[in-house]
Scaffold this motif. Structure first.
Motif, mmCIF file in Angstrom:
data_model
loop_
_atom_site.group_PDB
_atom_site.id
_atom_site.type_symbol
_atom_site.label_atom_id
_atom_site.label_comp_id
_atom_site.label_asym_id
_atom_site.label_seq_id
_atom_site.Cartn_x
_atom_site.Cartn_y
_atom_site.Cartn_z
ATOM 1 N N TRP A 153 1.043 -1.205 0.079
ATOM 2 C CA TRP A 153 0.147 0.020 0.074
ATOM 3 C C TRP A 153 0.752 1.164 -0.219
ATOM 4 O O TRP A 153 1.003 1.882 1.127
ATOM 5 N N HIS A 205 -16.302 8.151 -5.691
ATOM 6 C CA HIS A 205 -16.404 6.578 -5.707
ATOM 7 C C HIS A 205 -17.729 6.360 -6.262
ATOM 8 O O HIS A 205 -18.920 6.672 -5.635
ATOM 9 N N GLU A 216 -17.956 0.022 -1.218
ATOM 10 C CA GLU A 216 -17.590 -0.399 -2.507
ATOM 11 C C GLU A 216 -16.861 -1.910 -2.456
ATOM 12 O O GLU A 216 -16.407 -2.459 -3.278
ATOM 13 N N TRP A 217 -16.928 -2.345 -1.066
ATOM 14 C CA TRP A 217 -16.142 -3.637 -0.900
ATOM 15 C C TRP A 217 -17.318 -4.799 -0.860
ATOM 16 O O TRP A 217 -16.936 -5.968 -0.446
ATOM 17 N N HIS A 244 -13.347 0.412 -10.061
ATOM 18 C CA HIS A 244 -13.079 -0.230 -8.854
ATOM 19 C C HIS A 244 -12.654 -1.734 -8.750
ATOM 20 O O HIS A 244 -12.624 -2.130 -9.577
ATOM 21 N N HIS A 245 -12.645 -2.083 -7.285
ATOM 22 C CA HIS A 245 -12.144 -3.397 -7.240
ATOM 23 C C HIS A 245 -13.117 -4.402 -7.955
ATOM 24 O O HIS A 245 -12.820 -5.692 -8.183
ATOM 25 N N TYR A 247 -9.592 7.385 -10.999
ATOM 26 C CA TYR A 247 -9.109 6.389 -9.968
ATOM 27 C C TYR A 247 -9.086 5.005 -10.843
ATOM 28 O O TYR A 247 -10.062 4.782 -11.739
ATOM 29 N N ASP A 262 -4.466 2.312 -7.293
ATOM 30 C CA ASP A 262 -4.851 1.604 -5.880
ATOM 31 C C ASP A 262 -4.428 0.281 -5.549
ATOM 32 O O ASP A 262 -4.369 -0.406 -6.643
ATOM 33 N N LEU A 263 -4.018 -0.046 -4.469
ATOM 34 C CA LEU A 263 -3.708 -1.424 -4.186
ATOM 35 C C LEU A 263 -2.745 -1.991 -5.068
ATOM 36 O O LEU A 263 -3.349 -3.027 -5.925
ATOM 37 N N ARG A 280 0.126 4.808 -4.724
ATOM 38 C CA ARG A 280 -0.386 3.216 -4.830
ATOM 39 C C ARG A 280 -0.154 2.673 -6.042
ATOM 40 O O ARG A 280 -0.640 1.467 -6.405
ATOM 41 N N GLY A 316 -3.681 7.852 4.289
ATOM 42 C CA GLY A 316 -4.844 7.256 4.394
ATOM 43 C C GLY A 316 -6.030 8.386 5.357
ATOM 44 O O GLY A 316 -5.495 9.282 5.582
ATOM 45 N N ASP A 317 -7.059 7.606 5.446
ATOM 46 C CA ASP A 317 -8.256 8.484 6.325
ATOM 47 C C ASP A 317 -7.538 8.637 7.433
ATOM 48 O O ASP A 317 -6.912 8.076 8.171
ATOM 49 N N TRP A 377 -10.450 3.087 8.181
ATOM 50 C CA TRP A 377 -9.260 3.275 8.772
ATOM 51 C C TRP A 377 -8.783 4.419 9.420
ATOM 52 O O TRP A 377 -9.247 5.297 8.970
ATOM 53 N N HIS A 385 -5.949 6.341 12.058
ATOM 54 C CA HIS A 385 -4.323 6.314 12.174
ATOM 55 C C HIS A 385 -4.068 7.368 13.426
ATOM 56 O O HIS A 385 -4.728 8.587 13.344
#
Ligand code: JFZ
Length: 618
Positions: free
Chosen positions: A52, A77, A98-99, A146-147, A190, A244-245, A273, A285-286, A506, A508
């Protein structure tokens, strides 16, 4: 539930490297970035999930000036998941919407059917672009794929796209690219270059496809690269390609991917990324803002609520005040904020996203000079707020008004030319004592998101002093001394701790960790500006093993003992709970600089993860 979420770098808590120097550890960011890059290269081969990448190639980007000045971006998104809106077969999901295909383990053949109902008739490129413009946005990045693997653009590479597979039949990306540019906003895509749950050879779909039989190279050759080429060819100049990823590629392969794409659009900036330290700028990240200013190109990404993609039952939107203060805080450390919104499957932008973005835009209309084109300010964060700088102007973003209206800007060696409020240009009285500048503030609404004042000064800007004593003043209800301000001894160290709330949400936090023995101590330098009694509050997280241990605070010749309280165990897939525990009252008979030290009384497990020390006037 969480094991499918890429977690490599999230599990690795250290984001800053500490060099041992005598007994002290000194934070050294430029070296940290370099070692970080090397660390990533070394990581490759162990796990693709560790990629990442938040490093950048550090090359001078001749076309990066616009990005450096932009400060405020809009992330969007939008995909088939927006239609599902966080629900599948009557069950609601929370966190990254989105997951949902992954979280609900939806088979490809079933998920594909969502496309047949995807008809965003309310999508209006001009409206979206005008909203961005009104919000004061300077660049916009939208998910082209996206994924989930679904192309939201007209693709000849795969029929799994919005033109071929939906009743909508149009290419919204084409319209948006044009409308965005018409509003003077840079446009970008993206693209999830490795994770693709739709393809047998794409990364990370383990519920339909056998990972061991996958040929990632084939996936890159047959889908990712050709689609990226379409995006870089058919949509005009792109400000950003937001990868991304990363995964499945060696450094050399990543380099040739980057080179072949940069050939199509040499001026476009690639996000970190893309992997292997080959991006053009760094992404955090967030709720991850570097705790001290960074000179390189970087961006913090936040989503407006708890999800990136639209979720009908996610109403946890950040207020315009939160957005404005976040924007100022990110700018005060030299970066850009890219705020994400998730339009629904019909093409509507959520009500509160529209409302708060417009409010943010109104604030920027009046105060944009203090954000756009600025660098981090040389006066570090104060109890009243943060600073940014442009040329010979220092901007004070005042979130909290001192009760007596006398604002202290410490560490100000320069001669002052004038001081005024940004909104009405009314000049203000000020006084300077050595390097302390004290400004008489006018009355203003104490709940305003941020009120900005300008200091015009002579001569060049002094450098930022990361170790300047932290101001503690009775003019504010609370004064926070952040972990990053610590000097640590022995095994004590400052680390960025990562954990999550909802799935993929996420967080931090920078904390002091590793205080296991009396010698593993932490010292803060504080500057008390008014004598008096202050409550000393420790803000920490403490697991079962660590709880019940004794520690000592020494301050102003006094020693205060405390015992640690259990809050929660550290688990990267769960919230890390903190307690704000008052441990003492300290009396300062005179203003001045003091040293505050914290350490365990005895050897044992880590005392706690200390986020900050808070001092509140009594
Ligand atoms: C990734 C994606 O998986 C996600 O769906 C979304 O597109 C987001 C923008 O990027 O997820 C991440 C990756 C890293 C962090 C947060 C979300 N992070 O480090 O905080």
């Amino acid at each position: 539930m969480f094991n499918e979420m890429p977690s490599g770098t999230l599990g690795r808590p250290v984001k800053f490297i500490y060099l041992r120097f005598m007994k002290t550890r000194i934070v050294c960011l430029p070296i940290a970035v370099l070692l970080f890059a090397m660390n990533h290269a070394a990581c490759y081969g162990q796990s693709m999930e560790q990629m990442w990448d938040t490093t950048s190639n550090k090359k001078q980007q001749p076309n990066a000036q616009w990005f450096k000045e932009a400060k405020f971006g809009l992330f969007i998104h939008w995909g088939l998941y927006s239609k599902l809106a966080g629900s599948w077969k009557g069950k609601r999901y929370y966190g990254s919407g989105e997951w949902i295909m992954n979280v609900a383990k939806i088979p490809v053949r079933e998920y594909e059917k969502v496309a047949a109902d995807f008809n965003p008739v309310n999508f209006n490129a001009t409206k979206w672009a005008m909203l961005a413009r009104e919000a004061g946005i300077k660049y916009l990045v939208i998910t082209a794929k996206h994924h989930e693997g679904f192309a939201m653009f007209d693709s000849k590479v795969s029929d799994y796209n919005i033109v071929k597979a939906t009743p909508y039949k149009n290419d919204p990306m084409k319209a948006l690219a044009e409308a965005t540019r018409k509003q003077g906003i840079r446009f970008g895509f993206y693209y999830s270059q490795f994770v693709d749950w739709h393809e047998p050879n794409g990364g990370k779909n383990t519920w339909d496809f056998d990972e061991s039989k996958k040929d990632y190279q084939l996936y890159y050759q047959q889908k990712a690269i050709p689609q990226l080429k379409e995006l870089l060819t058919n949509y005009g100049p792109l400000g950003i390609v937001w990868f991304d990823l990363p995964g499945g590629l060696t450094k050399q392969e990543t380099q040739s991917l980057v080179d072949s794409l940069h050939k199509l659009q040499p001026q476009s900036l690639f996000s970190s990324r893309v992997g292997q330290g080959l991006g053009d700028y760094k992404d955090f990240g967030d709720s991850e803002i570097p705790p001290v200013p960074i000179n390189d190109l970087w961006e913090s990404i936040y989503t407006h609520n708890d999800s990136w993609g639209y979720i009908r039952h996610d109403m946890n939107f950040k207020s315009s005040k939160e957005i404005i203060q976040l924007l100022a805080k990110v700018a005060s450390r030299g970066g850009n904020l890219m705020l994400n919104i998730g339009p629904d499957g019909e093409g509507n932008i959520p009500y509160y996203s529209v409302k708060y973005l417009k409010e943010t835009g109104r604030w920027l209309q009046a105060n944009g000079e203090s954000i756009y084109g600025t660098e981090y300010g040389f006066v570090p964060a104060q109890p009243w707020g943060v600073t940014t700088r442009k040329g010979s102007k220092l901007f004070l973003h005042v979130f909290n008004r001192p009760k007596d209206g006398k604002l202290l800007a410490p560490g100000f060696p320069n001669a002052v030319r004038s001081v005024y409020s940004l909104a009405d240009k009314k000049s203000l009285a000020w006084k300077k004592t050595n390097t302390d500048l004290i400004i008489n503030l006018p009355a203003f609404k104490s709940d305003a998101p941020s009120t900005v004042f300008v200091i015009e000064y002579a001569c060049g800007a002094p450098s930022y002093d990361a170790k300047a004593p932290v101001t503690i003043s009775s003019q504010f209800e609370t004064n926070t001394v952040e972990a990053i301000k610590a000097t640590t001894w022995g095994e004590a160290a400052i680390k960025s701790i990562t954990f999550s709330h909802y799935y993929g949400d996420w967080k931090h936090e920078t904390c002091i960790t590793g205080m296991k023995a009396p010698g593993d101590s932490t010292t803060f330098s504080i500057r008390v500006t008014q004598p008096g009694d202050y409550s000393v509050i420790l803000d920490y997280s403490c697991g079962r093993e660590s709880a019940g241990q004794e520690g000592r605070v020494t301050l102003n010749g006094n020693e205060f003992l405390f015992k640690t309280l259990r809050t929660s165990e550290y688990d990267k897939a769960a919230p890390l709970l903190f307690i704000k525990k008052p441990v003492a009252i300290v009396n300062f008979t005179k203003a001045g600089v003091y040293s505050l030290n914290i350490h365990p009384i005895q050897q044992g497990p880590e005392l706690f993860k200390l986020k900050s020390v808070i001092l509140e006037p009594m």
